[in-house]
Scaffold this motif. Structure first.
Motif, PDB file in Angstrom:
ATOM      1  N   UNK A   4       0.829  -1.205   0.000  1.00  0.00           N
ATOM      2  CA  UNK A   4       0.000   0.000   0.000  1.00  0.00           C
ATOM      3  C   UNK A   4       0.865   1.257   0.000  1.00  0.00           C
ATOM      4  N   UNK A   5       1.889   1.274   0.843  1.00  0.00           N
ATOM      5  CA  UNK A   5       2.788   2.422   0.896  1.00  0.00           C
ATOM      6  C   UNK A   5       3.521   2.592  -0.428  1.00  0.00           C
ATOM      7  N   UNK A   6       3.875   1.458  -1.049  1.00  0.00           N
ATOM      8  CA  UNK A   6       4.575   1.507  -2.334  1.00  0.00           C
ATOM      9  C   UNK A   6       3.691   2.100  -3.422  1.00  0.00           C
ATOM     10  N   UNK A   7       2.400   1.748  -3.412  1.00  0.00           N
ATOM     11  CA  UNK A   7       1.491   2.293  -4.418  1.00  0.00           C
ATOM     12  C   UNK A   7       1.367   3.809  -4.279  1.00  0.00           C
ATOM     13  N   UNK A   8       1.256   4.292  -3.032  1.00  0.00           N
ATOM     14  CA  UNK A   8       1.184   5.735  -2.821  1.00  0.00           C
ATOM     15  C   UNK A   8       2.480   6.408  -3.291  1.00  0.00           C
ATOM     16  N   UNK A   9       3.605   5.771  -3.013  1.00  0.00           N
ATOM     17  CA  UNK A   9       4.888   6.368  -3.388  1.00  0.00           C
ATOM     18  C   UNK A   9       5.035   6.425  -4.909  1.00  0.00           C
ATOM     19  N   UNK A  12       3.418   9.279  -6.119  1.00  0.00           N
ATOM     20  CA  UNK A  12       3.964  10.481  -5.484  1.00  0.00           C
ATOM     21  C   UNK A  12       2.947  11.154  -4.575  1.00  0.00           C
ATOM     22  N   UNK A  13       2.239  10.309  -3.802  1.00  0.00           N
ATOM     23  CA  UNK A  13       1.219  10.792  -2.889  1.00  0.00           C
ATOM     24  C   UNK A  13       1.547  10.383  -1.458  1.00  0.00           C
ATOM     25  N   UNK A  14       0.963  11.114  -0.525  1.00  0.00           N
ATOM     26  CA  UNK A  14       1.068  10.745   0.880  1.00  0.00           C
ATOM     27  C   UNK A  14       0.027   9.669   1.181  1.00  0.00           C
ATOM     28  N   UNK A  15       0.332   8.713   2.055  1.00  0.00           N
ATOM     29  CA  UNK A  15      -0.659   7.695   2.434  1.00  0.00           C
ATOM     30  C   UNK A  15      -1.957   8.336   2.914  1.00  0.00           C
ATOM     31  N   UNK A  20      -9.910  11.236  -5.472  1.00  0.00           N
ATOM     32  CA  UNK A  20      -9.728  12.322  -6.439  1.00  0.00           C
ATOM     33  C   UNK A  20      -8.243  12.633  -6.614  1.00  0.00           C
ATOM     34  N   UNK A  21      -7.491  12.623  -5.510  1.00  0.00           N
ATOM     35  CA  UNK A  21      -6.051  12.887  -5.586  1.00  0.00           C
ATOM     36  C   UNK A  21      -5.329  11.760  -6.313  1.00  0.00           C
ATOM     37  N   UNK A  22      -5.783  10.532  -6.100  1.00  0.00           N
ATOM     38  CA  UNK A  22      -5.196   9.382  -6.801  1.00  0.00           C
ATOM     39  C   UNK A  22      -5.410   9.526  -8.307  1.00  0.00           C
ATOM     40  N   UNK A  23      -6.645   9.861  -8.709  1.00  0.00           N
ATOM     41  CA  UNK A  23      -6.960  10.011 -10.132  1.00  0.00           C
ATOM     42  C   UNK A  23      -6.152  11.133 -10.772  1.00  0.00           C
ATOM     43  N   UNK A  59      -0.575   0.763  -9.582  1.00  0.00           N
ATOM     44  CA  UNK A  59      -0.793   1.504  -8.341  1.00  0.00           C
ATOM     45  C   UNK A  59      -2.173   2.139  -8.326  1.00  0.00           C
ATOM     46  N   UNK A  60      -2.559   2.745  -9.441  1.00  0.00           N
ATOM     47  CA  UNK A  60      -3.870   3.387  -9.499  1.00  0.00           C
ATOM     48  C   UNK A  60      -4.987   2.360  -9.366  1.00  0.00           C
ATOM     49  N   UNK A  61      -4.857   1.236 -10.069  1.00  0.00           N
ATOM     50  CA  UNK A  61      -5.897   0.214 -10.029  1.00  0.00           C
ATOM     51  C   UNK A  61      -6.069  -0.342  -8.614  1.00  0.00           C
TER      52      UNK A  61
END
Length: 223
Positions: A4-9, A12-15, A20-23, A59-61
Motif C-alpha cells: 500500500x505504501x509503495x502504491x502511494x509512493x 507520489x502521494x502521501x498515504x 480524487x487525488x489518486x486520479x 498503483x492506481x488500479x
C-alpha cells in the motif's frame, strides 16, 4: 515498506490520499511518462517509460479498488438503520446502470446513456456493446476491445483510448475532443460528424493510429 505504501509512493502521494487525488496524480504521471513524449530512437528511455506506466497503472488500479471497496462498506446501512421496504424501491428515473465489473466479458452489453465517467475500463472486452450517448469523459480505456461497438453521440472528452481496438466501431457524432487515440486501431470505423477539432486545430491525439478505411468526420474515407 508495505504494498500500500509503495502504491502511494509510485503515484507520489502521501498515504491516505483521496480517490480524487489518486486520479489526478495518475493523469499527471501518465502525461509525463507517455511513450509518445519520448524519442523513438531512445530505446532505454522508451523501456523506462513503459515500465513506469505499468507501475503507475497497477498503483492506481489497486488504490482505486481499495478505496471503492472502503466507500461501499462505509456507505452500507446497518440493519438497525435500514429504511423500510417502501423507501428502498427506486423510481425508474433514479435507476442507474451498474459500472462494468472487472475481468468480465461485456461484449454486446447495453450501456447506452450510462454514466461511466472516470471509470477504469482498461483491457475489458466491450466488443459490439451499445455505448450510444454514454458519458465516457476522462475514462481510462487502455487496450480496451471496442470492435464494432456503438459509440454514436458518446462523450469521450479526454478519454484515454491508448492502443484500443475500435475496428468497425460507430463513432458518429461522438465528442472526441481531448481524447488520446494513440496507437488505436480504427480500421473501418465510422467517425462521421465526430468532434475532433476546434476551428483548424486538431484536438485529438492520433499518433500511430491505424485509420485505414475509416470514414472521417467530413465523410471522406481515409486511404
Amino acid at each position: 515498506m508495505s504494498d500500500l505504501e509503495r502504491y502511494y509512493r509510485i503515484l507520489e502521494l502521501e498515504p491516505g490520499a483521496t480517490l480524487e487525488e489518486v486520479n489526478q496524480a495518475y493523469k499527471d504521471l501518465v502525461f509525463v511518462w507517455h511513450p509518445d513524449r519520448i524519442p523513438k530512437d531512445n530505446l532505454r528511455l522508451q523501456q523506462k517509460a513503459q515500465d513506469k506506466l505499468k507501475a503507475i497503472n497497477e498503483a492506481r488500479e489497486k488504490l482505486r479498488s481499495l478505496k471503492t471497496k472502503h466507500q461501499t462498506i462505509s456507505n452500507s446501512p446497518s440493519p438497525s438503520s435500514s429504511p423500510s421496504p417502501s423507501y428502498q424501491q427506486q423510481t425508474p428515473s433514479q435507476k442507474t446502470q451498474p459500472p462494468p465489473k472487472q475481468n468480465s466479458d461485456l461484449s454486446g452489453k447495453d450501456y447506452s446513456r450510462a454514466n461511466l465517467s472516470n471509470k477504469d475500463l482498461s483491457g475489458r472486452n466491450l466488443s459490439y456493446a451499445n455505448l450510444s450517448g454514454a458519458n465516457l469523459s476522462d475514462t481510462f480505456m487502455h487496450k480496451v476491445n471496442l470492435r464494432g461497438a456503438n459509440l454514436s453521440e458518446a462523450n469521450l472528452f479526454r478519454a484515454n483510448l491508448l492502443l484500443a481496438d475500435l475496428r468497425e466501431a460507430n463513432l458518429r457524432g461522438a465528442n472526441l475532443i481531448g481524447a488520446d487515440l494513440s496507437g488505436t486501431d480504427l480500421r473501418g470505423a465510422d467517425l462521421t460528424g465526430a468532434r475532433i477539432r476546434s476551428g483548424e486545430r486538431l484536438l485529438v491525439k492520433l499518433i500511430g493510429a491505424n485509420l485505414a478505411g475509416a470514414i472521417m468526420p467530413d465523410g471522406e474515407i481515409y486511404q
